[in-house]
Design an enzyme around this catalytic site. Structure first.
Site, PDB file in Angstrom:
ATOM      1  N   ARG A   1       6.278   6.306   8.827  1.00 26.46           N
ATOM      2  CA  ARG A   1       6.852   5.161   8.130  1.00 26.46           C
ATOM      3  C   ARG A   1       6.481   3.861   8.851  1.00 26.46           C
ATOM      4  O   ARG A   1       6.222   2.850   8.217  1.00 26.46           O
ATOM      5  CB  ARG A   1       8.369   5.318   8.058  1.00 26.46           C
TER       6      ARG A   1
ATOM      7  N   SER B   1      15.210  -8.159  -3.147  1.00 28.61           N
ATOM      8  CA  SER B   1      16.000  -7.661  -4.286  1.00 28.61           C
ATOM      9  C   SER B   1      17.177  -6.819  -3.817  1.00 28.61           C
ATOM     10  O   SER B   1      18.183  -6.694  -4.520  1.00 28.61           O
ATOM     11  CB  SER B   1      15.120  -6.857  -5.244  1.00 28.61           C
TER      12      SER B   1
ATOM     13  N   HIS C   1      34.007  -4.998 -10.556  1.00 24.70           N
ATOM     14  CA  HIS C   1      33.500  -5.845  -9.479  1.00 24.70           C
ATOM     15  C   HIS C   1      33.459  -4.991  -8.212  1.00 24.70           C
ATOM     16  O   HIS C   1      34.466  -4.845  -7.518  1.00 24.70           O
ATOM     17  CB  HIS C   1      34.393  -7.076  -9.311  1.00 24.70           C
TER      18      HIS C   1
ATOM     19  N   GLN D   1       1.881   5.237   1.027  1.00 22.76           N
ATOM     20  CA  GLN D   1       1.863   6.030   2.241  1.00 22.76           C
ATOM     21  C   GLN D   1       0.790   7.112   2.149  1.00 22.76           C
ATOM     22  O   GLN D   1       0.670   7.815   1.144  1.00 22.76           O
ATOM     23  CB  GLN D   1       3.240   6.669   2.469  1.00 22.76           C
TER      24      GLN D   1
ATOM     25  N   VAL E   1       0.843  -1.189   0.000  1.00 25.74           N
ATOM     26  CA  VAL E   1       0.000   0.000   0.000  1.00 25.74           C
ATOM     27  C   VAL E   1       0.878   1.238   0.000  1.00 25.74           C
ATOM     28  O   VAL E   1       2.043   1.200   0.403  1.00 25.74           O
ATOM     29  CB  VAL E   1      -0.937   0.010   1.233  1.00 25.74           C
TER      30      VAL E   1
ATOM     31  N   ASP F   1      21.230  -0.840  -6.785  1.00 27.69           N
ATOM     32  CA  ASP F   1      22.232   0.128  -6.329  1.00 27.69           C
ATOM     33  C   ASP F   1      23.622  -0.284  -6.823  1.00 27.69           C
ATOM     34  O   ASP F   1      24.424   0.553  -7.244  1.00 27.69           O
ATOM     35  CB  ASP F   1      22.223   0.210  -4.808  1.00 27.69           C
TER      36      ASP F   1
ATOM     37  N   ARG G   1      28.264   0.343 -10.537  1.00 26.23           N
ATOM     38  CA  ARG G   1      29.142  -0.163 -11.601  1.00 26.23           C
ATOM     39  C   ARG G   1      29.007   0.661 -12.875  1.00 26.23           C
ATOM     40  O   ARG G   1      29.993   0.897 -13.583  1.00 26.23           O
ATOM     41  CB  ARG G   1      28.820  -1.637 -11.872  1.00 26.23           C
TER      42      ARG G   1
ATOM     43  N   ARG H   1      23.917   0.496 -10.459  1.00 25.46           N
ATOM     44  CA  ARG H   1      24.146   1.934 -10.643  1.00 25.46           C
ATOM     45  C   ARG H   1      25.596   2.292 -10.342  1.00 25.46           C
ATOM     46  O   ARG H   1      26.214   3.077 -11.076  1.00 25.46           O
ATOM     47  CB  ARG H   1      23.207   2.725  -9.721  1.00 25.46           C
TER      48      ARG H   1
ATOM     49  N   HIS I   1      18.830  -1.215   1.322  1.00 28.51           N
ATOM     50  CA  HIS I   1      18.411  -0.599   0.065  1.00 28.51           C
ATOM     51  C   HIS I   1      17.738   0.711   0.453  1.00 28.51           C
ATOM     52  O   HIS I   1      16.526   0.808   0.623  1.00 28.51           O
ATOM     53  CB  HIS I   1      17.437  -1.512  -0.687  1.00 28.51           C
TER      54      HIS I   1
END
Length: 324
Positions: free
Chosen positions: A99, A154, A179, A93, A91, A159, A164, A162, A186
């Site tokens: 939060r 996930s 690497h 906010q 759902v 991140d 790399r 992004r 996250h």
């Protein structure tokens, strides 16, 4: 014993993947998997059946241009024998809502969703895509009762991608030659790891110096800020992010069903991270058919170790209030 390559290929040809929650993230994941040919059957389930049907039809119309993947809407019962079920339900906010209040409402959504998934497909691996990602991964593991290695968030896969990409731009090389990982939450407390980052087989700071494109503190701070702020920039422009994470979810599912045993930065409930107990966050983990096969801890310097502990504390601060 490792499976022969031909066995892996055969198994992947009969894999069913479920997605619960067919908004922008769930549908983007389905679209990416359909175009990439991940599995052969994708089942979309949503509290709004009309939305699930519309998304399935729209994506199905793209498959003649790409791979042969059957995609259709269904109910929880249609998830029977699914190898992986992505949960992208949740759902939004409300104005003025805290939060924690949002978290509690999403946990109630997860109780219903995971109950339906587990009844239909108790052997499925759960892949969590609902934010706040790490706390919801913790909630999903507790609600499902599955072993932690079978409930995967996930995490920082996007991140890390992004990071790399930005490093590739800075160094003028392909991101696939880099690497480097983003660990932890996250979210805002995520930790880009520089001390063990490599370009090819060379430490990344040394590589940058050798080619005349130094990664000094200012450059590293700028890149880290861009990684951390990417979602905010996208949200400001179009309201939400979905393509990047959709592709990331497709990548994780592919690693699972093809038993790739590839290393990905994904989230899992861990017993202890830097003294913080029972917390879900991202570390480099080996992902294959049974879920997370092993977790790796990179060499961290003192600042990175402190950052990872802080990130774990941030996540645990919310997880501990959910009453599990």
């Amino acid at each position: 014993m490792a499976h022969p390559v031909h066995d892996v290929k055969t198994r992947s040809k009969t894999m069913k993947i479920g997605i619960v929650g067919t908004g922008m993230v769930g549908s983007a994941a389905a679209y990416a998997m359909a175009l990439m040919g991940v599995g052969t059957e994708i089942v979309l389930v949503d509290a709004n059946p009309a939305l699930a049907r519309a998304q399935a039809q729209d994506i199905a119309h793209a498959t003649p241009f790409a791979k042969t993947v059957a995609i259709h809407a269904g109910s929880y019962a249609d998830l029977k024998d699914a190898a992986v079920v992505i949960i992208a339900a949740g759902v939004s906010q409300k104005p003025g809502e805290s939060r924690l209040a949002l978290l509690e409402r999403n946990v109630e959504v997860f109780r219903s969703v995971i109950g339906g998934v587990m009844q239909a497909s108790p052997d499925a691996i759960l892949l969590i895509a609902t934010n706040p990602l790490d706390v919801m991964t913790f909630a999903a593991q507790r609600i499902s009762g599955l072993p932690p290695e079978r409930v995967i968030g996930s995490g920082t896969i996007l991140d890390t991608a992004r990071l790399r990409s930005l490093l590739g731009d800075h160094l003028g090389i392909a991101p696939t030659s880099i690497h480097a990982y983003v660990l932890g939450e996250h979210g805002d407390s995520e930790v880009p790891v520089w001390s063990s980052a490599m370009a090819g087989s060379v430490p990344i700071v040394s590589f940058a110096e050798q080619i005349g494109r130094p990664l000094d503190q200012a450059a590293r701070t700028s890149i880290a800020d861009q990684v951390r702020g990417a979602a905010y920039t996208i949200i400001e422009g179009k309201g939400a992010t979905w393509y990047g994470i959709g592709a990331g979810l497709a990548r994780i599912v592919g690693a699972i069903i093809d038993d790739e045993r590839t290393v990905l930065s994904v989230s899992q409930v861990s017993d202890d991270i830097e003294g913080v107990r029972d917390v879900a966050l991202s570390l480099p983990r080996i992902v294959g058919r049974e879920g997370i096969i092993a977790t790796l801890m990179p060499d961290l310097d003192a600042e990175e170790r402190a950052g990872l502990k802080h990130s774990a504390e941030v996540i645990a601060g919310f997880s501990s209030k959910l009453g599990f």
